[in-house]
Design an enzyme around this catalytic site. Structure first.
Site, mmCIF file in Angstrom:
data_model
loop_
_atom_site.group_PDB
_atom_site.id
_atom_site.type_symbol
_atom_site.label_atom_id
_atom_site.label_comp_id
_atom_site.label_asym_id
_atom_site.label_seq_id
_atom_site.Cartn_x
_atom_site.Cartn_y
_atom_site.Cartn_z
ATOM 1 N N ARG A 20 0.828 -1.219 0.000
ATOM 2 C CA ARG A 20 0.000 0.000 0.000
ATOM 3 C C ARG A 20 0.855 1.259 0.000
ATOM 4 O O ARG A 20 0.573 2.201 -0.749
ATOM 5 C CB ARG A 20 -0.946 0.010 1.200
ATOM 6 C CG ARG A 20 -2.019 -1.073 1.124
ATOM 7 C CD ARG A 20 -2.833 -1.141 2.391
ATOM 8 N NE ARG A 20 -1.936 -1.446 3.512
ATOM 9 C CZ ARG A 20 -2.173 -1.135 4.776
ATOM 10 N NH1 ARG A 20 -3.281 -0.509 5.117
ATOM 11 N NH2 ARG A 20 -1.320 -1.452 5.727
ATOM 12 N N ASN A 38 -6.325 -2.695 2.521
ATOM 13 C CA ASN A 38 -6.291 -4.145 2.649
ATOM 14 C C ASN A 38 -7.706 -4.643 2.870
ATOM 15 O O ASN A 38 -8.498 -3.999 3.558
ATOM 16 C CB ASN A 38 -5.429 -4.571 3.841
ATOM 17 C CG ASN A 38 -3.949 -4.467 3.569
ATOM 18 O OD1 ASN A 38 -3.511 -4.410 2.428
ATOM 19 N ND2 ASN A 38 -3.161 -4.444 4.627
#
Length: 93
Positions: A20, A38
């Protein structure tokens, strides 16, 4: 300025490897706005908007894995008809 937007789901070794944050750095460098998070099923969900050429570069880097620790095994994308008004690129979950 024309903007496109996509909804993306990636699976593989994409959680716990800095996916990320590496993706956020790429987005920031390419002036891509959106969100990344997520998911409980082990995937990563991305919404991204930007100019077509920059969005294509972003997608290519996400598909390849944004850092050496990530490994994308499956990639799915859908265009978003309405381009959301994101403010920057945010890691939301």
């Amino acid at each position: 300025m024309v903007k496109l937007a996509k909804q993306i789901v990636v699976r593989g070794r994409v959680q716990g490897v800095g996916f990320r944050w590496a993706t956020k750095m790429i987005a920031d460098n390419l002036d891509i706005s959106g969100t990344i998070e997520n998911r409980s099923d082990g995937s990563v969900f991305i919404q991204a908007a930007g100019e077509p050429l920059n969005l294509a570069k972003f997608v290519a880097k996400v598909k390849a894995g944004p850092n050496p620790y990530a490994n994308v095994s499956t990639y799915e994308e859908q265009p978003l008809e309405d381009v959301p008004n994101f403010r920057g690129f945010q890691v939301t979950g």
